[in-house]
Write an enzyme that holds these catalytic residues in place. Structure first.
Site, PDB file in Angstrom:
ATOM      1  N   ARG A 164       0.838  -1.220   0.000  1.00 46.47           N
ATOM      2  CA  ARG A 164       0.000   0.000   0.000  1.00 46.47           C
ATOM      3  C   ARG A 164       0.867   1.262   0.000  1.00 46.47           C
ATOM      4  NH1 ARG A 164      -3.059  -3.656  -0.739  1.00 46.47           N
ATOM      5  NH2 ARG A 164      -5.169  -3.869   0.100  1.00 46.47           N
ATOM      6  N   SER A 248     -10.140  -0.474   3.747  1.00 50.14           N
ATOM      7  CA  SER A 248      -9.374  -0.742   4.971  1.00 50.14           C
ATOM      8  C   SER A 248      -8.842   0.570   5.511  1.00 50.14           C
ATOM      9  CB  SER A 248      -8.184  -1.655   4.677  1.00 50.14           C
ATOM     10  OG  SER A 248      -8.617  -2.871   4.159  1.00 50.14           O
ATOM     11  N   GLU A 350      -4.287   3.928   6.541  1.00 52.79           N
ATOM     12  CA  GLU A 350      -4.045   3.723   5.117  1.00 52.79           C
ATOM     13  C   GLU A 350      -4.450   4.934   4.275  1.00 52.79           C
ATOM     14  OE1 GLU A 350      -4.537   1.955   1.570  1.00 52.79           O
ATOM     15  OE2 GLU A 350      -5.824   0.502   2.588  1.00 52.79           O
TER      16      GLU A 350
HETATM   17  N1  EPU Z   1     -10.737 -10.563  10.802  1.00 54.32           N
HETATM   18  C1  EPU Z   1     -11.362 -10.672  12.021  1.00 54.32           C
HETATM   19  N2  EPU Z   1     -12.263  -9.700  12.387  1.00 54.32           N
HETATM   20  C2  EPU Z   1     -12.534  -8.641  11.593  1.00 54.32           C
HETATM   21  C3  EPU Z   1     -11.883  -8.528  10.354  1.00 54.32           C
HETATM   22  C4  EPU Z   1     -10.977  -9.504   9.961  1.00 54.32           C
HETATM   23  O1  EPU Z   1     -11.144 -11.612  12.768  1.00 54.32           O
HETATM   24  O2  EPU Z   1     -13.341  -7.812  11.993  1.00 54.32           O
HETATM   25  C5  EPU Z   1      -9.834 -11.628  10.349  1.00 54.32           C
HETATM   26  C6  EPU Z   1     -10.476 -12.414   9.228  1.00 54.32           C
HETATM   27  O3  EPU Z   1     -11.282 -13.441   9.702  1.00 54.32           O
HETATM   28  C7  EPU Z   1      -9.268 -12.943   8.484  1.00 54.32           C
HETATM   29  C8  EPU Z   1      -8.224 -11.866   8.690  1.00 54.32           C
HETATM   30  O4  EPU Z   1      -8.667 -11.068   9.783  1.00 54.32           O
HETATM   31  O5  EPU Z   1      -8.819 -14.133   9.057  1.00 54.32           O
HETATM   32  C9  EPU Z   1      -7.991 -11.009   7.468  1.00 54.32           C
HETATM   33  O6  EPU Z   1      -9.204 -10.443   7.013  1.00 54.32           O
HETATM   34  P1  EPU Z   1      -9.547 -10.279   5.455  1.00 54.32           P
HETATM   35  O7  EPU Z   1      -9.314 -11.553   4.748  1.00 54.32           O
HETATM   36  O8  EPU Z   1     -10.884  -9.637   5.348  1.00 54.32           O
HETATM   37  O9  EPU Z   1      -8.422  -9.311   4.894  1.00 54.32           O
HETATM   38  P2  EPU Z   1      -7.746  -8.028   5.523  1.00 54.32           P
HETATM   39  O10 EPU Z   1      -6.332  -8.354   5.826  1.00 54.32           O
HETATM   40  O11 EPU Z   1      -8.569  -7.475   6.606  1.00 54.32           O
HETATM   41  C10 EPU Z   1      -6.786  -7.131   3.243  1.00 54.32           C
HETATM   42  C11 EPU Z   1      -6.751  -5.812   2.518  1.00 54.32           C
HETATM   43  C12 EPU Z   1      -8.060  -5.570   1.798  1.00 54.32           C
HETATM   44  C13 EPU Z   1      -8.287  -6.693   0.808  1.00 54.32           C
HETATM   45  C14 EPU Z   1      -8.298  -8.031   1.575  1.00 54.32           C
HETATM   46  C15 EPU Z   1      -8.362  -9.196   0.635  1.00 54.32           C
HETATM   47  C16 EPU Z   1      -5.243  -4.384   3.737  1.00 54.32           C
HETATM   48  C17 EPU Z   1      -5.101  -3.188   4.646  1.00 54.32           C
HETATM   49  N3  EPU Z   1      -6.481  -4.735   3.452  1.00 54.32           N
HETATM   50  O12 EPU Z   1      -7.780  -7.016   4.260  1.00 54.32           O
HETATM   51  O13 EPU Z   1      -7.923  -4.361   1.067  1.00 54.32           O
HETATM   52  O14 EPU Z   1      -9.512  -6.534   0.114  1.00 54.32           O
HETATM   53  O15 EPU Z   1      -7.077  -8.171   2.334  1.00 54.32           O
HETATM   54  O16 EPU Z   1      -7.155  -9.344  -0.047  1.00 54.32           O
HETATM   55  O17 EPU Z   1      -4.243  -4.933   3.305  1.00 54.32           O
HETATM   56  C18 EPU Z   1      -8.249  -2.003   1.182  1.00 54.32           C
HETATM   57  O18 EPU Z   1      -7.032  -1.877   1.137  1.00 54.32           O
HETATM   58  O19 EPU Z   1      -9.004  -0.999   1.233  1.00 54.32           O
HETATM   59  C19 EPU Z   1      -8.842  -3.338   1.218  1.00 54.32           C
HETATM   60  C20 EPU Z   1     -10.142  -3.542   1.370  1.00 54.32           C
END
Ligand code: EPU
Length: 354
Positions: A164, A248, A350
């Protein structure tokens, strides 16, 4: 060239925060930008480049001259032995461009379907989702230096992509546009993508694996992945057209193996991913969630119920005003403090805060 005064920015930021631009010029072509730079009064003003407004938090009226990028265009520009090179104008909607490349028979961007924002903003924060980042498909971009009016081309190395992150997020006092940072110093005009002629699906991300198992499909097409990503995002992430948000709100923090071992000792369930360089990425959404923030609010700013990494504007639409940037930032700071107190980690926001 039309300089619009006191322009409401609520429709131009996906958080739907109420704020005004003192002055705004729409940039639909290179010529529009040249006209701005040729006007001594406008050329002298500090400038803010606005794309789809999907990664900003407005904490007040915007005093710099807003350059709203609306440059259109999408085409195949070249074929190499291994790639199709596709080019899009910076003002193109990102998701529409992804859908168009697929419809034209050029897969490769499907994992990044439905990311809000414009093509021109995509390299700024090296957007990414479901195992693919922009830098994996990037070829080059053309930008205009906002001081000299010179057009220059950057390849991936010159963009200094990180998680990012890119050269466009860093300020620079250095002379010469490739020296350090290009923040507020350049406007991206068009971006070129290298899409592989021999396409391979990028799977492996837990949510995609789940879809494959559910549908008993071991060799999905690009269109299937596109459809799955759209479905996953619709289920997890708020649609900015209905609930204001900037995706995010924090980056997933990276820690050393030792730090991670410490955190696991205290919280065995912490969601983490080992990276190739030996460091460990922690899921910021999980950290925030485990501090009890999911569903909480400060004024009209809230933590999204289905994904704690996303802050939302609970008010827009109902009273027409909604959360202020101040409320969003107060909530963000409270989250940072509680995650810091519990895990010793400072979450990094972010979006760009203005
Ligand atoms: N989780 C929780 N509780 C929550 C949210 C997440 O326990 O409230 C856990 C989920 O269960 C999962 C882990 O955290 O095991 C990761 O969650 P998720 O797969 O939704 O991905 P993320 O790491 O939260 C990142 C990107 C997103 C992107 C997704 C999918 C960043 C900052 N965010 O989110 O990007 O869509 O992976 O690849 O890297 C963005 O940048 O705006 C964005 C939406």
């Amino acid at each position: 060239m039309l300089v619009e005064k006191n322009v409401a920015l609520q429709p131009f930021n996906t958080f739907h925060i109420v704020a005004k631009a003192h002055a705004l010029v729409r940039i639909a072509s290179e010529q529009d930008l040249r006209a701005v730079l040729a006007d001594p009064a406008l050329a002298a003003l500090p400038k803010f480049v606005l794309g789809g407004g999907s990664n900003i938090v407005l904490t007040g009226d915007v005093k710099p001259l807003v350059l709203k990028v609306e440059i259109p265009g999408r085409r195949l520009v070249q074929e190499t032995a291994r790639h199709f090179i596709l080019e899009a104008g910076a003002g193109e909607n990102w998701h529409d461009f992804v859908a168009w490349t697929l419809a034209q028979g050029y897969p490769g961007l499907e994992n990044m379907a439905m990311i809000p924002g414009t093509v021109g903003a995509s390299p700024v924060q090296n957007v990414g989702a479901y195992g693919v980042e922009l830098q994996d498909r990037f070829e080059s971009l053309d930008a205009m230096d906002l001081q000299s009016g010179e057009i220059f081309t950057l390849n991936a190395a010159q963009c200094a992509f990180g998680y990012r992150d890119s050269v466009f997020k860093h300020a620079s006092s250095a002379v010469g546009h490739q020296a350090l940072g290009l923040k507020d110093r350049a406007l991206i005009l068009r971006v070129r993508f290298a899409l592989p002629k021999v396409w391979k699906p990028v799977l492996g991300y837990a949510d995609l694996e789940k879809k494959m198992a559910e549908q008993d499909c071991s060799a999905p097409t690009a269109q299937q992945i596109f459809d799955w990503v759209c479905a996953i995002r619709r289920a997890k992430l708020p649609d900015p057209a209905l609930i204001g948000n900037a995706g995010s709100f924090f980056k997933n923090p990276t820690v050393s193996t030792e730090q991670c071992a410490d955190i696991i000792a205290r919280d065995p369930k912490v969601v983490h991913y080992r990276l190739a360089d030996g460091s460990v990425k922690l899921a910021a959404g999980w950290l925030i969630d485990s501090c009890g923030w999911r569903g909480k609010s400060v004024g009209q700013a809230g933590v999204y119920e289905k994904q704690a990494l996303v802050l939302v504007n609970r008010g827009a639409g109902s009273n027409g005003l909604g959360a202020t940037g101040g409320e969003v930032m107060t909530l963000a700071k409270a989250i940072q403090t509680s995650v810091y107190e519990r895990f010793g980690l400072l979450l990094e926001p972010e979006p760009v805060v203005l």
